[in-house]
Design a protein around this motif. Sequence first.
Motif, PDB file in Angstrom:
ATOM      1  N   ASP A 446       7.665 -14.457 -12.622  1.00 20.73           N
ATOM      2  CA  ASP A 446       7.198 -15.195 -11.446  1.00 20.73           C
ATOM      3  C   ASP A 446       6.741 -14.237 -10.361  1.00 20.73           C
ATOM      4  N   SER A 447       7.430 -13.112 -10.199  1.00 24.84           N
ATOM      5  CA  SER A 447       7.066 -12.129  -9.167  1.00 24.84           C
ATOM      6  C   SER A 447       5.722 -11.477  -9.487  1.00 24.84           C
ATOM      7  N   ILE A 448       5.554 -11.134 -10.775  1.00 27.18           N
ATOM      8  CA  ILE A 448       4.293 -10.485 -11.196  1.00 27.18           C
ATOM      9  C   ILE A 448       3.127 -11.444 -11.010  1.00 27.18           C
ATOM     10  N   MET A 449       3.341 -12.696 -11.430  1.00 23.88           N
ATOM     11  CA  MET A 449       2.278 -13.682 -11.288  1.00 23.88           C
ATOM     12  C   MET A 449       1.909 -13.894  -9.826  1.00 23.88           C
ATOM     13  N   THR A 450       2.888 -13.860  -8.986  1.00 20.39           N
ATOM     14  CA  THR A 450       2.619 -14.015  -7.538  1.00 20.39           C
ATOM     15  C   THR A 450       1.762 -12.858  -7.040  1.00 20.39           C
ATOM     16  N   THR A 451       2.104 -11.646  -7.477  1.00 17.43           N
ATOM     17  CA  THR A 451       1.343 -10.451  -7.054  1.00 17.43           C
ATOM     18  C   THR A 451      -0.082 -10.520  -7.577  1.00 17.43           C
ATOM     19  N   LEU A 452      -0.229 -10.886  -8.863  1.00 20.04           N
ATOM     20  CA  LEU A 452      -1.569 -10.979  -9.446  1.00 20.04           C
ATOM     21  C   LEU A 452      -2.400 -12.036  -8.758  1.00 20.04           C
ATOM     22  N   ASN A 453      -1.785 -13.131  -8.446  1.00 14.61           N
ATOM     23  CA  ASN A 453      -2.509 -14.190  -7.748  1.00 14.61           C
ATOM     24  C   ASN A 453      -2.981 -13.728  -6.373  1.00 14.61           C
TER      25      ASN A 453
END
Length: 461
Positions: A446-453
């Motif tokens: 979830d953290s990585i996806m937030t950063t990528l977004n």
Amino acid sequence: MAGTTVSGIGSNIDTQAIVKSLVDSERAPKQTQINNQMLKATNSLSSIGKIQAALDAFRSALETMKNTASFSGLTGTSSDEKVATVTTGNGAAAGSFSLVVTQLAAASKISTKVFTDGATSVVNAGATPTNLTINQDGKKYDVSIPAGATLQQVRDSINSQYANQGLSANILTDSTGSRLVMTSTTTGEGTDITLTGTSGLQTGMTVLAPPKNALYSIDGQTMSSKSNTISEAISGVTLKLTGVSPKASGATDPTANTITVAANTATLKSAVKGFVDTYNALIKAVNAETQVTKNADGSVTSGVLTGDAALRSMLSSVRSELNSMSGAGQMKALSQFGVQTDQKTGTLTIDDKAWDAAVKTNAADINGIFTGDTGLLARMKAATDSFALSKTGVFAARSASLTDSLGDLQKQQDSLDARMASLQASLSAKYTAMDSLVAKLRAQSDSIMTTLNALNNPKDS
């Protein structure tokens, strides 16, 4: 079973159900084995217990029948039961006797001095206990009298301690006061009651009635007895004297009572029927534990002890004795008196017509069949000895073995429970760790996806 609850919050998987399924799968084979063995052992133990109870009752009845004169077919009668009653036993023979009773056996009866204050009179006015000793027929009965005890309390103490030994105490009261009266169920000359001790109750003691022997005559022979129950005068006959022989109006001599010992076929048949009922009770108990039941679907259900070798052996021994010949008469078997075996159930019945025909001329033969060291009663009891002994008998040994087996199975159950508890704890810990790891991986995802977004959506400058 106690264990760690796994919620599956991190993985969204019902890990608790998975752990339970795995534990149940591991437990099932051994648990089924234990349950089946426990059920079989418990049912066998219960059935053997029922057989033991039935066998004990059978043997007890045989012993009772051995000690009665029922199979002789003799009964005793008294022409006047207000004078004497009659029972017959082993060794009785047919005959008639003339009995005259002139005196019944009586017990000693004594009285203490009169206490003017009545039943509540203080017997022991001192500060320490005193002692009263009641003497009779060489025996001593001690009564401790506490300080301040009343006459009534002394009476109660005597009755509570010695009533079962035949002593009794009462209080008689009149206008002059109360006195303690003591008597006994022990009768006959030489059984006088006397008092000694330190209580003072022995002072002023009065003899109200001396003990007496029973005086009577049989066929003109003068006799005496310390007891009103006389078993030695006529062989195999017990007389219980109940009263003094009356005199007819104007007569100088008492009226003689006629004691008759005679054959009675009704008594004889009742004795045989008693044996048949006793035998049938054992057979029915065995049948109940060995019967094979046919079910509605055509299948069969065997009894707990169906085919049991020990039970078959016992029945074989009993039936063998039942069919053996005994006695010195013309008829030596029960079948000759109409006692028949039901081929389906193994129980006995009496054919009344065959019985009536045989007993008319051969009634005496029944006694020889049943009684004596080689009679049916003794042989059947001997035949079941090895099965019925309380500690070393066949069924006692089986019961002990089954009890041990149940104990071992309980240990196996405890061991299985402990092992499954350990397995559940281990699996629960593993699935908890897995769930925690999945939760962390999801958090990282979830953290990585937030950063990528955020990188894919740059803010306008």
